[in-house]
Write a protein that holds these residues in place. Structure first.
Motif, PDB file in Angstrom:
ATOM      1  N   ALA A  76       0.838  -1.204   0.000  1.00 25.51           N
ATOM      2  CA  ALA A  76       0.000   0.000   0.000  1.00 25.51           C
ATOM      3  C   ALA A  76       0.871   1.251   0.000  1.00 25.51           C
ATOM      4  N   LYS A  77       1.954   1.202   0.768  1.00 26.68           N
ATOM      5  CA  LYS A  77       2.868   2.348   0.825  1.00 26.68           C
ATOM      6  C   LYS A  77       3.473   2.633  -0.551  1.00 26.68           C
ATOM      7  N   GLU A  78       3.822   1.560  -1.263  1.00 23.56           N
ATOM      8  CA  GLU A  78       4.378   1.716  -2.615  1.00 23.56           C
ATOM      9  C   GLU A  78       3.383   2.414  -3.537  1.00 23.56           C
ATOM     10  N   HIS A  79       2.126   2.019  -3.454  1.00 26.43           N
ATOM     11  CA  HIS A  79       1.108   2.628  -4.314  1.00 26.43           C
ATOM     12  C   HIS A  79       0.814   4.076  -3.918  1.00 26.43           C
ATOM     13  N   VAL A  80       0.806   4.333  -2.628  1.00 25.36           N
ATOM     14  CA  VAL A  80       0.589   5.701  -2.137  1.00 25.36           C
ATOM     15  C   VAL A  80       1.682   6.630  -2.668  1.00 25.36           C
ATOM     16  N   GLN A  81       2.933   6.145  -2.592  1.00 22.83           N
ATOM     17  CA  GLN A  81       4.053   6.942  -3.086  1.00 22.83           C
ATOM     18  C   GLN A  81       4.040   7.046  -4.610  1.00 22.83           C
ATOM     19  N   GLN A  82       3.700   5.956  -5.281  1.00 19.39           N
ATOM     20  CA  GLN A  82       3.658   5.937  -6.746  1.00 19.39           C
ATOM     21  C   GLN A  82       2.703   6.985  -7.305  1.00 19.39           C
ATOM     22  N   TYR A  83       1.565   7.155  -6.640  1.00 21.26           N
ATOM     23  CA  TYR A  83       0.551   8.095  -7.128  1.00 21.26           C
ATOM     24  C   TYR A  83       0.635   9.466  -6.454  1.00 21.26           C
ATOM     25  N   GLY A  84       1.660   9.658  -5.636  1.00 22.82           N
ATOM     26  CA  GLY A  84       1.906  10.977  -5.058  1.00 22.82           C
ATOM     27  C   GLY A  84       0.851  11.464  -4.091  1.00 22.82           C
ATOM     28  N   VAL A  85       0.297  10.547  -3.280  1.00 19.20           N
ATOM     29  CA  VAL A  85      -0.762  10.949  -2.343  1.00 19.20           C
ATOM     30  C   VAL A  85      -0.353  10.707  -0.882  1.00 19.20           C
ATOM     31  N   SER A  86       0.949  10.719  -0.635  1.00 16.92           N
ATOM     32  CA  SER A  86       1.443  10.454   0.722  1.00 16.92           C
ATOM     33  C   SER A  86       0.960  11.475   1.745  1.00 16.92           C
TER      34      SER A  86
END
Length: 233
Positions: free
Chosen positions: A56-66
């Protein structure tokens, strides 16, 4: 980002502008999608396992929504405080596990405006349980994806008190029956076919199978009653 049919249906149930809490977030697709589409301002994504949280962290960072999605390692609602979210999503778990999570997290539940729940098993018992806890089912959906049926519901706190549902309504969904949901008919037909095949195999099973026969026959009659109600409208 494109969601699965199941997650897309859940996303449509979320009230716009609400802060989301996603329990058992897995890959985090749902909160990421809702933030990207500006349906929610923020989310807390939680899972009991470190592996899914890392994905989930990878996807959050990938889409720039951290800045908008916080990730927490949590067994159910244990890492959540009252008032941290408006919409609670629990999806893709067995009904008994979801009942445990809701029971153990009772102290924070009242701070939510709505719950969106997608039990994978014991759905009839779960519908009864959720309404016994003072929540009322307001909306239901049933999705067929990759050969599997996914029932889901949006519930809010009951102010007026819950009117009892019939056995058919608890087993198959009052709103699904009333709407003559096309996927529900497929589900009823499939389940009825399964019960008929089981009964055929039990014909020569002897006295030892009497209890099992009675149980399956009762399930068959309930399915037939639901189909009759569905087709009579």
């Amino acid at each position: 980002m494109q969601l699965s049919l199941r997650l897309a249906a859940i996303s449509k149930m979320v009230h716009g502008g609400n802060r989301l809490v996603d329990v058992g977030c897995d890959h985090g697709y749902l909160p990421v999608y809702l933030v990207l589409n500006k349906k929610i301002p923020s989310a807390i994504a939680m899972d009991v396992r470190k592996g899914p949280l890392l994905r989930a962290k990878e996807h959050v960072q990938q889409y720039g929504v951290s800045d908008y999605i916080e990730l927490r390692l949590s067994d159910g609602l244990s890492a959540l405080k009252a008032g941290e979210g408006d919409t609670l999503v629990i999806a893709g778990m067995g009904g008994p596990l979801m009942e445990r999570i809701l029971t153990e997290g009772k102290q924070v539940l009242d701070s939510f405006q709505e719950l969106i729940l997608q039990p994978q098993s014991d759905v009839c018992h779960f519908r009864h349980f959720i309404r016994e806890q003072g929540w009322e089912i307001r909306e239901e959906e049933l999705i067929l994806e990759d050969g599997k049926f996914y029932p889901m519901m949006r519930v809010t706190r009951s102010i007026e008190g819950c009117v009892p549902w019939t056995r058919e309504e608890e087993a198959f969904g009052k709103f699904l029956l009333e709407a003559r949901h096309p996927v529900l008919k497929l589900y009823l037909q499939r389940e009825l076919g399964i019960r008929k095949k089981i009964l055929e195999k039990l014909v020569d099973a002897g006295e030892g199978a009497r209890e099992r026969k009675a149980e399956v026959e009762e399930e068959k009659q309930l399915l037939m009653a639901a189909l009759t109600r569905y087709e009579s409208k």
